[in-house]
Motif scaffolding. Sequence first.
Motif, PDB file in Angstrom:
ATOM      1  N   GLU A  19      32.383  18.862  17.248  1.00 57.35           N
ATOM      2  CA  GLU A  19      31.036  19.400  17.021  1.00 57.35           C
ATOM      3  C   GLU A  19      30.030  18.835  17.714  1.00 57.35           C
ATOM      4  OE1 GLU A  19      30.046  19.199  12.871  1.00 57.35           O
ATOM      5  OE2 GLU A  19      27.893  19.659  13.147  1.00 57.35           O
TER       6      GLU A  19
ATOM      7  N   LEU B 297      30.367  19.776  21.558  1.00 55.85           N
ATOM      8  CA  LEU B 297      29.987  21.192  21.928  1.00 55.85           C
ATOM      9  C   LEU B 297      28.287  20.999  21.852  1.00 55.85           C
ATOM     10  CD1 LEU B 297      29.938  24.193  21.573  1.00 55.85           C
ATOM     11  CD2 LEU B 297      29.952  24.025  19.078  1.00 55.85           C
TER      12      LEU B 297
ATOM     13  N   ALA C 109      34.738  22.485  24.835  1.00 60.96           N
ATOM     14  CA  ALA C 109      33.526  21.712  25.005  1.00 60.96           C
ATOM     15  C   ALA C 109      33.388  21.136  26.269  1.00 60.96           C
ATOM     16  CB  ALA C 109      33.033  20.791  23.750  1.00 60.96           C
TER      17      ALA C 109
ATOM     18  N   ALA D 295      24.793  28.431  21.175  1.00 57.49           N
ATOM     19  CA  ALA D 295      25.542  27.317  20.647  1.00 57.49           C
ATOM     20  C   ALA D 295      25.287  26.811  19.483  1.00 57.49           C
ATOM     21  CB  ALA D 295      25.257  26.255  22.044  1.00 57.49           C
TER      22      ALA D 295
ATOM     23  N   SER E 178      27.831  25.832  16.741  1.00 57.31           N
ATOM     24  CA  SER E 178      27.901  24.456  16.104  1.00 57.31           C
ATOM     25  C   SER E 178      27.674  24.669  14.307  1.00 57.31           C
ATOM     26  CB  SER E 178      26.626  23.779  16.574  1.00 57.31           C
ATOM     27  OG  SER E 178      26.954  22.523  17.075  1.00 57.31           O
TER      28      SER E 178
ATOM     29  N   LEU F  25      32.024  29.467  24.250  1.00 58.92           N
ATOM     30  CA  LEU F  25      31.485  29.341  23.026  1.00 58.92           C
ATOM     31  C   LEU F  25      31.783  30.470  22.059  1.00 58.92           C
ATOM     32  CD1 LEU F  25      27.827  28.792  24.214  1.00 58.92           C
ATOM     33  CD2 LEU F  25      29.275  27.101  23.079  1.00 58.92           C
TER      34      LEU F  25
ATOM     35  N   ILE G 124      35.338  29.366  20.678  1.00 55.35           N
ATOM     36  CA  ILE G 124      34.888  28.267  19.739  1.00 55.35           C
ATOM     37  C   ILE G 124      34.734  28.824  18.199  1.00 55.35           C
ATOM     38  CG2 ILE G 124      33.636  26.160  18.855  1.00 55.35           C
ATOM     39  CD1 ILE G 124      33.113  25.568  22.017  1.00 55.35           C
TER      40      ILE G 124
END
Lengths: 233, 233
Positions: free
Chosen positions: B29, B32, B102, B128, B132, B195, B198
């Motif tokens: 986290e 990122l 990341a 982002a 996150s 992103l 993720i």
Amino acid sequence: MATGHTVKAFDDDLGQLRALVAEMGGRAEQALADAVQALVRRDLDAAVRIVEDDKRIDELEVEVERHAIRLIALRAPMADDLRDVLAAMKIAGVIERMGDYAKNIAKRIPVLSDIKGIEPISILPAMARSVSDMVHAVLDAYARRDAAGAVRVAESDRTVDDFYNSIFRALLTHMMENPHTITASTHLLFIAKNLERIGDHATNVAEMVYYAATGHQMAERARGGDPLAAEEE
Amino acid sequence: MATGHTVKAFDDDLGQLRALVAEMGGRAEQALADAVQALVRRDLDAAVRIVEDDKRIDELEVEVERHAIRLIALRAPMADDLRDVLAAMKIAGVIERMGDYAKNIAKRIPVLSDIKGIEPISILPAMARSVSDMVHAVLDAYARRDAAGAVRVAESDRTVDDFYNSIFRALLTHMMENPHTITASTHLLFIAKNLERIGDHATNVAEMVYYAATGHQMAERARGGDPLAAEEE
């Protein structure tokens, strides 16, 4: 203590587990070859079929997992045997992602309405063949617990990265000269990236096979270079 | 049969395993958030640091695996407990990939020499933040075995996909109007895709958390749409 009988039972179970992984791998390899062929031939029916068939790869991963859990619970394998079971699960996970990349390529086919004028597409089938060869060779190395074969697979990732870098540069040049093809070119860029990622995943599996066969990590130099570094130039 | 003593020992071991996974998640986290901040600020030192720090996430995955193998071998957990251990291993694998994404963003920072004129970059930090938030929330759901929390995470993937589609379209338009920014724009496109991936991975973890908590698969509708479908428009 393990008797001859339980050792045999464990080996049979592990053999089934490895056969499931091999079936997954064969399907992923096929999906990859089909996806690139469908792309070049603009075969929308094949594209739909590849997306549909990916479900079977996902199901097989679930089967591998169930089989592994049952095997661990029933046979209580120790040390190396347990590692073998968990490696099969991990490799199944990687193959599932390879299948996803092939599906992703297939999904882009209907979007690519006009790619005739984009020359870099002519390099894609050769790149796909290199990737397909890697996937085939790494499954072979897995089946035969062949450390030397695994090293060769990892080394051949350089060829795939070279292909990717060539296509990346060629597509960028093409986009600058033909701004009206930017959308299609971007999709081709993602497709090339998907192929490059499948090569990375085959290398990851090669590292697992090498480790399982030798008990050591594969030397750094055997692995392919980083395509991002080349993109910089 | 399990005694109170061995149950306690198993719970302690599992607690340690889950703590390792939580540490991995916290690091991914952070990586990122740092990567996107470094991108916007063009902070090359931070970029190098993020790439370097990713090694720790990789090491933690190896630790999770070793711990899991030892736990299975020593405690021979059955059914649900075994599933919990294997889920921790799987989640650790997904977090390792989030860390790679990341790192990948960080690696592109030195390549992006001039991004000042590319407006779509202004949307990236907001995207982002959404990603996150998803990662943070899913780790939280994992820690609290919170099925409802997991569903909320999966649902919020739609927001991330919407961001991705907006950035995809905006970058394509920008490239057509400013062919000299095509190289930089392409790297931003890959960053946005990282992103988005993720977010997908956070959704995968949410599905695992939901399954572990309820014994059922998460309903299809809870999951985000497919950004490729939107790219078509």
